[in-house]
Design an enzyme around this catalytic site. Structure first.
Site, short mmCIF file in Angstrom:
data_model
loop_
_atom_site.label_atom_id
_atom_site.label_comp_id
_atom_site.label_asym_id
_atom_site.label_seq_id
_atom_site.Cartn_x
_atom_site.Cartn_y
_atom_site.Cartn_z
NE ARG A 60 -3.03 0.43 3.23
CZ ARG A 60 -2.26 0.95 4.37
NH1 ARG A 60 -1.62 2.11 4.40
NH2 ARG A 60 -2.29 -0.12 5.54
CE1 TYR A 112 -15.80 11.11 -17.21
CE2 TYR A 112 -15.12 11.33 -14.96
CZ TYR A 112 -15.41 10.40 -15.94
OH TYR A 112 -15.72 9.13 -15.73
CG ASP A 184 -8.80 15.31 -16.05
OD1 ASP A 184 -8.23 14.76 -16.83
OD2 ASP A 184 -9.78 14.93 -15.41
CE LYS A 209 -11.65 7.19 -18.97
NZ LYS A 209 -11.92 8.54 -18.34
C1 LIG Z 1 -12.56 9.10 -17.10
C2 LIG Z 1 -12.21 10.41 -16.81
C3 LIG Z 1 -11.71 10.49 -15.34
C4 LIG Z 1 -12.23 9.44 -14.35
O1 LIG Z 1 -11.13 8.54 -14.21
P1 LIG Z 1 -11.42 7.04 -13.87
O2 LIG Z 1 -10.19 6.47 -14.29
O3 LIG Z 1 -12.58 6.37 -14.71
O4 LIG Z 1 -11.65 7.01 -12.46
C5 LIG Z 1 -11.48 11.82 -15.03
N1 LIG Z 1 -11.52 12.88 -16.13
C6 LIG Z 1 -11.49 12.65 -17.28
C7 LIG Z 1 -11.45 13.78 -18.14
C8 LIG Z 1 -11.98 11.40 -17.44
O5 LIG Z 1 -12.34 11.22 -18.93
#
Ligand SMILES: *Cc1c(COP(=O)(O)O)cnc(C)c1O
Length: 391
Positions: A60, A112, A184, A209
């Site tokens: 962890r 998002y 982000d 992603k």
């Molecule tokens: C998918 C996404 C998230 C969240 O991420 P997870 O891995 O699904 O928890 C945050 N910001 C953006 C722009 C995303 O496309």
């Protein structure tokens, strides 16, 4: 381990990002020569003697496969440090938890959907103030600042409308009032956009992603330069526990190696799809910063290498949008994005359901497509047949 920066890896900072995707953090195993970073599937590590650990004690707190991933993502973003999390959402939560009750987060009104739920519902419930403005309008950003604003939460390009916000200008606004800027960078990836170099303090990834890139893992990351933020986030993570597994870290390391070639193809296919949709009589509007007439085009040219693989478009009616989403063959109807396969979805009833019916709702005619790396003629033919006959 707990208070040290991750500096045990070879330094590749003099090489270009294509090389760093393959080498940074991904040193051959020093003991066996294993070319590929091993999956250290262990919860605990043997101590040579009382008082002296190997630097790894409990997974962890730290795990070597995760440490390799952290070094990789940090290197790609030009950051001093990186931390990997169980999901992009877990990464976002740790950043939100840097604030104390009574402090304020300013975020984009078209963030998002999951960011909305995290900040507007749960973070707010813990006494942190959250408000939304259009971050593409710098006057609104300045007007949205309050005496207790400690964090500006930026996402660019935005999801799903692909609006582009000025990272450098918003970093200046944040720093003038003593707030942090967190970006982000999920849609752009460090191959296309490097927010820290533009003045951001923290960069957040849903590595689920494009970084991992193959729709087979849920994982997240935060990177930055400030050692105090590293210590606070690392302690929080150790104490709250949202860590990724060694296997998920390994899958992401594997995906990152091909990030530049994938992003080049995603971008080339996306501009072709955007142009096709733009010329199609049944499509009302196309949202892609690579189109010269897009509102964010000039800014995107300035702060991005390329315009990325996400294309959204608006059909004249909700019914037409749903018909198109139900009619594609190669584009699979699914949430998420950034994998090698093309996906299509209807935000108002899928990814952005949380804001449906509110002032932040996405128009029911909007479709979001994650353009994969399949053959471009096949992709266009698929959209062509799905669009045929709708108005
Ligand atoms: C998918 C996404 C998230 C969240 O991420 P997870 O891995 O699904 O928890 C945050 N910001 C953006 C722009 C995303 O496309």
């Amino acid at each position: 381990m707990s208070d040290k920066l991750p500096n045990e890896f070879a330094d590749w900072s003099d090489t270009s990002i294509e090389t760093r995707c393959i080498r940074a953090g991904q040193d051959p195993d020093p003991r066996t020569g294993s070319m590929i970073v091993p999956i250290f599937q262990t919860s605990t590590f043997k101590w040579p003697e009382v008082g002296t650990s190997t630097g790894y004690e409990y997974s962890r707190t730290a795990n070597p496969t995760r440490a390799a991933l952290q070094a990789s993502i940090a290197s790609l973003e030009g950051a001093e440090w990186g931390l990997a999390f169980a999901s992009g959402t877990a990464a976002m939560r740790e950043v939100a938890m840097l604030l104390n009750p009574g402090e304020h987060i300013l975020m984009a009104r078209d963030a998002y959907g999951g960011t909305f739920r995290l900040l507007d519902v749960h973070t707010r419930r813990h006494g942190i103030d959250v408000s939304m403005v259009d971050l593409t309008d710098l006057e609104q950003v300045e007007g949205g600042i309050r005496p207790n604003t400690k964090l500006i939460w930026l996402e660019t390009p935005t999801n799903p409308i692909m609006a582009v916000a000025d990272i450098a200008a918003i970093a200046d606004i944040a720093h003038t009032v003593g707030a942090l800027l967190s970006v982000d960078n999920t849609f752009a990836t460090p191959y296309l956009q490097q927010p820290l170099a533009l003045g951001a303090d923290l960069v957040i990834h849903s590595a689920t992603k494009y970084l991992a890139g193959h729709s087979d893992v849920v994982i997240g990351a935060v990177v930055g330069n400030d050692p105090d933020l590293f210590t606070r986030l690392q302690e929080q993570q150790n104490d709250c526990g949202a860590v990724p597994s060694p296997f998920d870290s390994w899958l992401t390391l594997r995906g990152i190696k091909t990030l530049p070639v994938r992003m080049d193809r995603h971008g080339a296919n996306a501009i072709a799809v955007a142009n096709f949709l733009n010329d199609h009589p049944n499509v009302a509007e196309v949202y892609y910063p690579g189109l010269p007439e897009a509102p964010g085009h000039e800014l995107a040219q300035k702060q991005m290498r390329n315009f990325g693989g996400m294309v959204s478009f608006r059909m004249p009616t909700r019914e037409a949008a749903i018909h198109v989403c139900n009619s594609t063959r190669i584009f699979q109807l699914a949430e998420s994005l950034g994998g090698v396969e093309s996906l299509i979805e209807h935000p108002d009833s899928m990814t952005h359901l949380a804001v449906s019916g509110t002032e932040f709702a996405i128009d029911g005619g909007v479709i979001r497509a994650s353009i994969g790396i399949e053959n471009i003629d096949d992709l266009i033919a698929d959209l062509e047949q799905a669009l045929a006959g709708v108005r």
